[in-house]
Design a protein around this motif. Sequence first.
Motif, PDB file in Angstrom:
ATOM      1  N   PRO A  94       0.827  -1.213   0.000  1.00 39.49           N
ATOM      2  CA  PRO A  94       0.000   0.000   0.000  1.00 39.49           C
ATOM      3  C   PRO A  94       0.862   1.265   0.000  1.00 39.49           C
ATOM      4  O   PRO A  94       2.045   1.247   0.345  1.00 39.49           O
ATOM      5  N   LEU A  95       0.242   2.341  -0.392  1.00 41.82           N
ATOM      6  CA  LEU A  95       0.893   3.648  -0.334  1.00 41.82           C
ATOM      7  C   LEU A  95       1.011   4.112   1.114  1.00 41.82           C
ATOM      8  O   LEU A  95       0.147   3.807   1.949  1.00 41.82           O
ATOM      9  N   PRO A  96       2.062   4.847   1.430  1.00 47.46           N
ATOM     10  CA  PRO A  96       2.176   5.363   2.800  1.00 47.46           C
ATOM     11  C   PRO A  96       1.083   6.380   3.089  1.00 47.46           C
ATOM     12  O   PRO A  96       0.559   7.045   2.198  1.00 47.46           O
ATOM     13  N   LYS A  97       0.757   6.495   4.361  1.00 48.51           N
ATOM     14  CA  LYS A  97      -0.296   7.397   4.794  1.00 48.51           C
ATOM     15  C   LYS A  97       0.157   8.852   4.609  1.00 48.51           C
ATOM     16  O   LYS A  97       1.281   9.216   4.926  1.00 48.51           O
ATOM     17  N   GLU A  98      -0.771   9.691   4.093  1.00 41.28           N
ATOM     18  CA  GLU A  98      -0.503  11.112   3.906  1.00 41.28           C
ATOM     19  C   GLU A  98      -1.754  11.908   4.244  1.00 41.28           C
ATOM     20  O   GLU A  98      -2.867  11.509   3.904  1.00 41.28           O
ATOM     21  N   SER A 188      -5.704  13.777   1.391  1.00 40.52           N
ATOM     22  CA  SER A 188      -5.278  12.619   2.190  1.00 40.52           C
ATOM     23  C   SER A 188      -5.317  11.358   1.353  1.00 40.52           C
ATOM     24  O   SER A 188      -6.037  11.282   0.353  1.00 40.52           O
ATOM     25  N   ILE A 189      -4.550  10.373   1.807  1.00 44.70           N
ATOM     26  CA  ILE A 189      -4.540   9.057   1.177  1.00 44.70           C
ATOM     27  C   ILE A 189      -4.207   8.025   2.250  1.00 44.70           C
ATOM     28  O   ILE A 189      -3.291   8.205   3.060  1.00 44.70           O
ATOM     29  N   ASN A 190      -5.012   6.952   2.272  1.00 45.74           N
ATOM     30  CA  ASN A 190      -4.870   5.905   3.291  1.00 45.74           C
ATOM     31  C   ASN A 190      -4.856   6.499   4.697  1.00 45.74           C
ATOM     32  O   ASN A 190      -4.100   6.080   5.581  1.00 45.74           O
ATOM     33  N   ALA A 191      -5.705   7.518   4.889  1.00 42.45           N
ATOM     34  CA  ALA A 191      -5.744   8.146   6.209  1.00 42.45           C
ATOM     35  C   ALA A 191      -6.376   7.237   7.252  1.00 42.45           C
ATOM     36  O   ALA A 191      -6.004   7.282   8.435  1.00 42.45           O
ATOM     37  N   ASP A 192      -7.309   6.382   6.859  1.00 41.09           N
ATOM     38  CA  ASP A 192      -7.959   5.453   7.784  1.00 41.09           C
ATOM     39  C   ASP A 192      -7.181   4.145   7.784  1.00 41.09           C
ATOM     40  O   ASP A 192      -7.290   3.332   6.853  1.00 41.09           O
ATOM     41  N   THR A 220       0.011  19.342  -2.478  1.00 34.28           N
ATOM     42  CA  THR A 220      -0.185  17.935  -2.127  1.00 34.28           C
ATOM     43  C   THR A 220       0.655  16.970  -2.957  1.00 34.28           C
ATOM     44  O   THR A 220       0.928  15.845  -2.502  1.00 34.28           O
ATOM     45  N   GLN A 221       1.093  17.360  -4.149  1.00 35.86           N
ATOM     46  CA  GLN A 221       1.805  16.442  -5.029  1.00 35.86           C
ATOM     47  C   GLN A 221       3.297  16.757  -5.166  1.00 35.86           C
ATOM     48  O   GLN A 221       4.006  15.997  -5.818  1.00 35.86           O
ATOM     49  N   ASN A 222       3.745  17.857  -4.596  1.00 36.87           N
ATOM     50  CA  ASN A 222       5.129  18.264  -4.817  1.00 36.87           C
ATOM     51  C   ASN A 222       6.128  17.305  -4.188  1.00 36.87           C
ATOM     52  O   ASN A 222       7.291  17.243  -4.600  1.00 36.87           O
ATOM     53  N   ALA A 223       5.713  16.524  -3.195  1.00 36.41           N
ATOM     54  CA  ALA A 223       6.632  15.561  -2.579  1.00 36.41           C
ATOM     55  C   ALA A 223       6.903  14.378  -3.496  1.00 36.41           C
ATOM     56  O   ALA A 223       7.931  13.693  -3.331  1.00 36.41           O
ATOM     57  N   HIS A 224       6.042  14.129  -4.462  1.00 36.58           N
ATOM     58  CA  HIS A 224       6.175  12.969  -5.345  1.00 36.58           C
ATOM     59  C   HIS A 224       6.496  13.353  -6.789  1.00 36.58           C
ATOM     60  O   HIS A 224       7.104  12.554  -7.505  1.00 36.58           O
ATOM     61  N   PHE A 225       6.087  14.530  -7.207  1.00 37.43           N
ATOM     62  CA  PHE A 225       6.341  15.010  -8.561  1.00 37.43           C
ATOM     63  C   PHE A 225       7.060  16.357  -8.480  1.00 37.43           C
ATOM     64  O   PHE A 225       6.839  17.130  -7.535  1.00 37.43           O
ATOM     65  N   ASP A 226       7.886  16.615  -9.466  1.00 40.81           N
ATOM     66  CA  ASP A 226       8.505  17.930  -9.582  1.00 40.81           C
ATOM     67  C   ASP A 226       7.465  18.867 -10.191  1.00 40.81           C
ATOM     68  O   ASP A 226       7.385  19.042 -11.410  1.00 40.81           O
TER      69      ASP A 226
END
Length: 796
Positions: A94-98, A188-192, A220-226
């Motif tokens: 799974p993706l990490p919680k964000e 958010s993603i996988n918050a629960d 929200t996306q800058n940590a994964h995409f430039d």
Amino acid sequence: MALDAATAREMIQKLAEDRASYLETLARAHDVLAKALEASATGKSPPKLTSEAVSAVRRNTNHTIDLESLKKSSTFSPDDSETDDNESMFVQDPLPKEEYDEAGFRQHIREYKWTPNDQEIVGSVLANDQLLQRTTVFPVTLGPVDDRSHLSHYSIFDVGNDGAPLEIQRATDKPVSRAQVIWNNIKSINADENRSRQAVGRITIVREPSPLLFAALHYTQNAHFDMDEIFSMLVEDKTTAFAHRPFSSDQRQQRTFVFTLDYFTIIGDECEPETWQKSDEEAGSSQSQVPLSRCSSVVALSLSGPPARHVKYKARRAEQKLGYIFDPFAPWRVLSIQSYPDWKHSVDAHDSTRHYVNGPEAFLITLRAEFKDAQKRLNEVYNRIADLVRMPSNFMFSSAARDRLLFEDEDFTFSRRYFWAHQSLGIMNEDMQQMILMYRKVFTGSVWDGSSKIIWPGDESVSSRYANWRKRMRILRADIENELQGLEEIANRNTEKMKEIKGLRDNLFSGTSVLESRRSVDQAIITVQQGHNIKLLTLVTIFFLPLTFVTSVFGMTNMNPDDSFHPFGIVTTVVCLPTYMLIGSLNTTSGVHFWRRKTKQFFSFIGRIFDKILSFFGYLPDTSSNPQPDPRPLHQRSQSTREGMAARGSLAGLATTASNSAFDRRPTLSPHSTKNVSSPRMQPHALTSASTVHFDDEKPEDEDTGPKHLIRNLARGAHRNTGSWGTMNGHQEHGVSAVDHQQRQATFLPGSPIVGSPTSLRRAEGEGESEGWVKRVLTWGSGAGKKRGKDGEREV
């Protein structure tokens, strides 16, 4: 609850999709259960429950069926492991919680170092200080808002470990704005953590985002995409692609694969292009073009997790670097930002009936949908341009309609239309060629078969998971190639339409040119008529001019009024009649030539008188460079053959005259030393002393070395230089006598060591016509000659 039209259409569409999916799932579950009961009753082996059926039941039955008890029943074999094998084909981690909040969003807007391209997109947000001071950053009211975020659209899916995408629909207690809904879904993603179905992948599609939503995506996306790079790709007017860059210093660029599409679309109703998008400045107000706007979209893939392997970068002149390759079956994110000011987005690219084995497959399906949308938009642009330049329906039956297309109007309507259409189709072809070229440049054969070491490595031999994935990739590749073929067909149609437009433009230019030529002829006729009128006015004025002169003279106050009118009549006749005769003769071509010739003769006569006056005072100007024409009439200038040959021979000798004595104006032609020339060619440089050459009528003993032979040879040389033989009438017709012409030619005879000017050419006294030889006296040698001054003649 008040609903706008866009929200209502969206809800109806989603209900229809859920209903169809629900009915399909029920039918599939019913078939499986019926087969299981039949197998239990007959004692046959139970049917296999695939993971697709299990996930479908789990999604749509709200766990009303106990799947674990169903597996443990006698209808399923406990040794069956196909479900586990099928689930192993998909991403399992799974993706990490964000989680993100508005406080962090405000801080991001204030403190982030935005690039110039970022400022073009989110500049209105950065300049609005009141926006950050509000209780809620995003609009809370329904309906139209100032930033037009109510027209934004979204599709956000969480993909589970079974590969099925489920669209996120977060329930709210009260109705909120579209921008707030999008923020709630992307923050958010996988918050629960207690949720049984964790997302291994996230598909985020945002269509026509407002500047505030652009800033939210950046946060929200800058940590994964430039995101700075993605924003710059949106602003630039070209299709680009950046595959995984394992040797980049930015780890985000190592993980991501970015593809940008840039082309044109027709501006939709109630739609407005972004401020950073180029668009028609007069949309909807011009009849010569179609309202177009530049549009672009970005499709990006990011792979999470640790690197799966590393590669070495070897170069002769650079340090060895290590690059990192990420597992294509790692947790993933797909981001799609579509900035299209129209209503032609495809919203069915992803649904719950599909299954994605990993992130690259979801990325390619999203990219395929973008190519399909590009084909749809560009095809509509082609149709609109074709309608713009198409002939009217009454073209074959109405001459007025044909004339409108054949002849240009005052506003140059058709010239503007054809020029715009031709150039727009050409630019569209360049965009399509760039899209196809970029795709083929990045997605080479090694990417599809897994032999690439950087882009999604791993072929079918790695495992059954990779074998299944490569099989699906081959099908997907064929689908994308089919979409690209559609783009190529549009480009071919554009090319054919450009040829048609060029023909229409050429016909328009031809018809307009004929019309302009006719207008020029009419204008020329008017000009000629005006010339005649001016001529008539001039003649009338000239008629009264001498009369006015005479009357003004005789009308003076000091004239005796009692005098007779006879002097007045005589003067009037003497003045007016010659004037009228002169004007009448000058009014004809023959008269102009007559007076021109008489004027020339008059000035020639004055010149000769002036020369005689100068000669009388002992000064004779040198006329060799500008010889005077023979004043004799043409019928008196002809010469016999012997005279012409003698003149040529004599003038050829004049070329060697000692003209370097600048002060010798009038040399005396008296014999100084006589000798015969025995050589066929004259050799002036061999005569070093002052000498005089006489050509007389005596026939030499040796004809080959005598003067007659010399004259013949010199005449032939003059013939080669002048192109004539015998009489000199050919030169006399141009107003130049034969002697004058030969004198000029003799000064440039080849082989002469000096260039002299003729000084004298006289017929010997006592020689008749039968004695046709010309006696010439030439002075040879450096400085040899006679000088006549006040003391008489002296030798020099």
